[in-house]
Write an enzyme that holds these catalytic residues in place. Sequence first.
Site, mmCIF file in Angstrom:
data_model
loop_
_atom_site.group_PDB
_atom_site.id
_atom_site.type_symbol
_atom_site.label_atom_id
_atom_site.label_comp_id
_atom_site.label_asym_id
_atom_site.label_seq_id
_atom_site.Cartn_x
_atom_site.Cartn_y
_atom_site.Cartn_z
ATOM 1 N N ASP A 102 0.722 -1.134 0.091
ATOM 2 C CA ASP A 102 -0.080 0.078 -0.085
ATOM 3 C C ASP A 102 1.012 1.184 0.134
ATOM 4 O OD1 ASP A 102 -2.330 1.375 0.339
ATOM 5 O OD2 ASP A 102 -2.807 1.110 2.032
ATOM 6 N N HIS A 123 2.812 3.471 -9.135
ATOM 7 C CA HIS A 123 2.734 1.809 -9.255
ATOM 8 C C HIS A 123 4.078 1.317 -9.831
ATOM 9 C CE1 HIS A 123 -1.076 2.099 -7.859
ATOM 10 N NE2 HIS A 123 -1.555 2.739 -8.825
ATOM 11 N N LEU A 137 11.434 -20.783 -4.466
ATOM 12 C CA LEU A 137 10.596 -19.843 -3.642
ATOM 13 C C LEU A 137 9.350 -19.632 -4.590
ATOM 14 C CD1 LEU A 137 10.319 -17.070 -1.794
ATOM 15 C CD2 LEU A 137 10.362 -15.837 -3.893
HETATM 16 C C1 FPP Z 1 -1.819 0.191 -3.183
HETATM 17 O O1 FPP Z 1 -1.446 1.588 -3.408
HETATM 18 C C2 FPP Z 1 -1.301 -0.515 -4.417
HETATM 19 C C3 FPP Z 1 -1.887 -1.193 -5.680
HETATM 20 C C4 FPP Z 1 -3.436 -0.944 -5.580
HETATM 21 C C5 FPP Z 1 -1.309 -1.870 -6.513
HETATM 22 C C6 FPP Z 1 -0.151 -2.684 -6.370
HETATM 23 C C7 FPP Z 1 0.447 -2.965 -7.719
HETATM 24 C C8 FPP Z 1 1.948 -2.873 -7.576
HETATM 25 C C9 FPP Z 1 2.965 -2.683 -6.648
HETATM 26 C C10 FPP Z 1 2.517 -2.499 -8.935
HETATM 27 C C11 FPP Z 1 2.669 -3.828 -9.949
HETATM 28 C C12 FPP Z 1 2.461 -5.277 -9.329
HETATM 29 C C13 FPP Z 1 3.101 -6.453 -9.950
HETATM 30 C C14 FPP Z 1 2.894 -7.679 -9.143
HETATM 31 C C15 FPP Z 1 4.265 -6.067 -10.863
HETATM 32 P P1 FPP Z 1 -2.236 2.644 -3.694
HETATM 33 O O2 FPP Z 1 -2.511 2.883 -5.094
HETATM 34 O O3 FPP Z 1 -3.725 2.131 -3.037
HETATM 35 O O4 FPP Z 1 -1.713 4.052 -2.651
HETATM 36 P P2 FPP Z 1 -2.539 4.847 -1.898
HETATM 37 O O5 FPP Z 1 -3.126 4.284 -0.807
HETATM 38 O O6 FPP Z 1 -1.379 5.677 -1.507
HETATM 39 O O7 FPP Z 1 -3.377 5.699 -2.862
#
Ligand code: FPP
Length: 248
Positions: free
Chosen positions: A28, A45, A139
């Site tokens: 997050d 992201h 893994l």
């Molecule tokens: C939460 O941050 C994150 C996500 C909803 C997406 C997670 C995806 C990645 C880390 C990128 C790609 C993944 C892979 C497996 C290659 P948020 O957008 O909710 O952050 P915020 O709460 O600060 O808005």
Amino acid sequence: MTPAAAPAGAKGLGAAGKVPRHVAIIMDGNGRWAQQRGLPRAAGHKAGAEAVRRALQAAADQGVEVLTLYAFSSENWRRSDEEISDLTALMRFYLERELKTLEKERVKLKLIGDHSAFGAELVERLDRAIERTSSNTRLTLVIALNYGSRAEIASAARRLAQRAVDSEIEPAAIDEAAIAAELQTNDLPELDLLIRTSGEVRLSNFLLWQAAYAELLFLDVLWPDFDEAAFAGALQTYAARNRRFGGR
Ligand code: FPP
């Protein structure tokens, strides 16, 4: 500190002082990381995907057997079309670039959730990566995509109910083990450590059943800043905890 004995049914739970066998992460804070820098959410992201690479390497180096990452929840469809398409493109790009690394590092890819909801190209790439890495044993990287824990449990309940209706099982035989066997994680060791970054303190419908005895760790770091040192620190915190599994 003497590690407490795990109760029956908790086979595979790592003892205190040891490396966790199964670590899950709610990644997050990508959006806030980008916002703090005046960048678009997509940049957060992208930086988050780099943090995935580092976490994967750190988990492999530390001897963790399974790393489960929450990449897209079933609730994430509520985000803008633009953000969903950015995330999908990023996952496609990541898979293309990282498949060789997964093979080289002997990482097996597994998915939980329903990835069929994504576009055909991503689905095909995911299926190919799963197939190409299926015999790897160092893994297991589990990516939760379009995953929701309540839906997973409801689906397990539906299948068991149907088997009872079909007289294949007695309702009285539906115990914890029977439910666990119907979950998508049925081939994985018990969850030992669940980490959430960004300072939010909730599970957001992630691995609710599996987290029953897991150690929970909520960190203030935003996901793109989560690095090898943060991973090592999380494992140290885990090692210092005294897991009692309901005992004393
Ligand atoms: C939460 O941050 C994150 C996500 C909803 C997406 C997670 C995806 C990645 C880390 C990128 C790609 C993944 C892979 C497996 C290659 P948020 O957008 O909710 O952050 P915020 O709460 O600060 O808005």
